[in-house]
Design an enzyme around this catalytic site. Structure first.
Site, PDB file in Angstrom:
ATOM      1  CD  GLU A  26      -2.941   1.022   2.376  1.00 50.72           C
ATOM      2  OE1 GLU A  26      -3.876   1.856   2.418  1.00 50.72           O
ATOM      3  OE2 GLU A  26      -2.845   0.076   3.189  1.00 50.72           O
ATOM      4  CG  ASN A 173      -9.580  -1.696   1.219  1.00 50.86           C
ATOM      5  OD1 ASN A 173      -9.251  -2.831   1.541  1.00 50.86           O
ATOM      6  ND2 ASN A 173      -9.364  -0.656   2.025  1.00 50.86           N
ATOM      7  CD  GLU A 174     -10.068  -2.097   5.951  1.00 50.67           C
ATOM      8  OE1 GLU A 174     -10.093  -0.961   6.472  1.00 50.67           O
ATOM      9  OE2 GLU A 174      -9.289  -2.996   6.333  1.00 50.67           O
ATOM     10  CD  GLU A 297      -6.155  -4.479   4.333  1.00 53.73           C
ATOM     11  OE1 GLU A 297      -6.024  -4.097   5.522  1.00 53.73           O
ATOM     12  OE2 GLU A 297      -6.598  -3.757   3.423  1.00 53.73           O
TER      13      GLU A 297
END
Length: 497
Positions: A26, A173-174, A297
């Site tokens: 990231e 994402n999330e 993750e």
């Protein structure tokens, strides 16, 4: 109780997908910049700006897939800012991670070059939180379309004639948190809309990956599978291992007490329950297991090293982290019918990194060594292994003392991975080998520490390193191994021809 294990070498339980050994990079702290990317003008040896030493180390562990650009960064990343001449690329403040200036020098072309150097699959995460359907659609077109179109022409103008092959694409994402604080019903509808425009061009077939649950949010999985399961190829799961109960004070990476050693491993073992329960929900809507579960993750999360930027998430890595990695892989193997990929957080200099760098120096962490020892399981067949072991007790709580898994390669070589979680006592494990027809050769590798926080430093880079394992004996069809305290061991058993 007496420890005992039985390996049924003739009972195969399905392939262990090599992508379980995937990684995550990231735009966070020193993962990309300094860790992977130094630029062509750097005195650090590089290929097109990418560190040669990092590439060499990652190729050694046969990294199969790399996820990028986030993480939370993915849902504020606008890919067009990271293409074209670097001096003309937009600069921005990375508000999620450390408030530093992101110059966008590492973008789509640089990431795809990195994957080519690593010979791994790219896994790209698109922006749902602050991005548009058009933006995501155009990124896929830019990457994978070989015909005549605005985005294909733009790619060619930027120096890349042919399209790339991109197999894995994440739609957000999330999105339950940093990716938009959405309700599952809302995200399910957004996912259905966005994925429609993640198109397959030519022979390129994309696995569309939906944002899955945070830890034990089983309602999220229920809603996503019910409302959007038929539109996805995979659903994600995120779970981090914290020694202490809260996120404010998570515990130190080194210098911790035995109670935190135990609680860390206890919480890491929870991965089994999470995968089991999410898989049960997925089975209700997808009994044929077409949709993969991707744990993209996972890993330990501690307080940052003193004196470092709190937003950089830089932490040391000890034998404790090696045990977390080993037992987590054993859990992934167990669930290989549903778990098709996993991505440790993160590759370099962030959280449970496999590599740490300091200027031109590079350090391999204990977690790296577990990846290297366990790479033999990639694409191997899972074997039936039953372990009856005693419990490892601490302060009135108990967990199994040994975590284990076994597989067989296409050439018939068997590998057994064994983790002794006990930080004080060795564990003697008789392993009965059935259905093998005799052994030609047994060898082993062990990773152990002399303290619960044993770790490598730039002045002592080999403090925790693999060694040949010889503390075993053979009697008939039983192999008895004596596993050191807090150790990860991999046995290699070659059958008779």
């Amino acid at each position: 109780m007496a420890q005992r294990a039985v390996l049924n070498a003739d009972i195969r339980k399905g392939k262990i997908d090599r992508n379980i050994y995937g990684h995550f990079s990231e735009h966070l702290g020193r993962c990309i910049y300094e860790g992977i990317w130094v630029g062509e003008d750097s005195p650090i040896p590089n290929t097109k700006g990418i560190r040669n030493d990092v590439v060499e180390a990652l190729k050694e562990i046969k990294i199969p897939v790399l996820r990028w650009p986030g993480g939370c960064f993915a849902d504020e990343y606008h890919w067009k800012d990271g293409i074209g001449p670097r001096e003309g690329r937009k600069r921005m403040v990375n508000t999620h991670w450390g408030g530093v200036v992101e110059n966008n020098h590492f973008g789509t072309h640089e990431f795809m070059e990195l994957c080519a150097l690593l010979e791994c699959e790219p896994y790209i995460n698109g922006n749902v939180g602050s991005g548009t359907v058009q933006e995501m659609s155009e990124w896929v077109e830019y990457l994978t379309f070989d015909g005549v179109s605005p985005m294909a022409e733009l790619r060619r103008e930027n120096g890349r004639e042919e399209a790339w092959a991109v197999k894995y694409f994440g739609v957000g994402n999330e999105n339950w948190g940093c990716g938009g604080n959405m309700r599952p019903e809302y995200y399910a509808d957004l996912y259905r809309r966005y994925q429609t425009y993640v198109r397959n061009y030519g022979d390129n077939k994309i696995h569309r990956i939906a944002c899955g649950a945070n830890s034990d949010d089983y309602n999220w999985t229920e809603v996503l599978m019910r409302e959007a399961g038929r539109f996805m190829d995979a659903l994600t799961l995120h779970y981090y291992t914290l020694p202490l109960p809260g996120w404010e004070i998570k515990g130190a990476a080194t210098g911790f007490a035995p109670a935190e050693w135990f609680s860390t491993l206890e919480k890491a073992l929870r991965m089994d329950e999470l995968i089991t329960r999410h898989s049960t929900i997925m089975d209700k809507y997808d009994p044929d297991k077409r949709v993969g579960l991707i744990v993209d993750e996972w890993g330990t999360w501690y307080d940052v090293e003193p004196g470092t930027n709190p937003g950089f998430l830089y932490q040391q890595n000890s034998i404790r982290d090696a045990l977390v990695a080993g037992l987590t892989f054993n859990i992934f193997h167990k669930h290989s019918d549903r778990v098709r990929m996993a991505n440790i957080a993160q590759t370099v200099n962030v959280l449970q990194a496999v590599i740490l760098t300091e200027g031109e120096k590079l350090l391999l962490t204990p977690t790296y060594h577990v990846f290297n020892m366990y790479k033999v399981h990639q694409d191997a067949e899972l074997l039936e292994l039953k372990v009856d072991c005693g419990n490892y007790s601490f302060d009135g709580r108990e967990i199994p003392e040994i975590s284990a898994s076994a597989s067989v390669t296409a050439e018939g070589v068997i590998h057994v991975s064994l983790c002794n979680l006990n930080h004080i006592a060795a564990a003697t494990l008789p392993l009965e080998l059935r259905g093998l027809g005799g052994m030609a050769e047994v060898t082993g590798t062990v990773l152990a520490g002399d303290a619960i926080d044993a770790h490598n430093t730039f002045s002592q880079p080999e403090n925790v390193a693999p060694k040949a394992f010889t503390d075993f004996s053979l009697e008939g069809d039983t192999l008895t191994a004596v596993l050191p305290p807090m150790s990860v061991t991999v046995l290699e058993i070659k059958p008779q021809a």
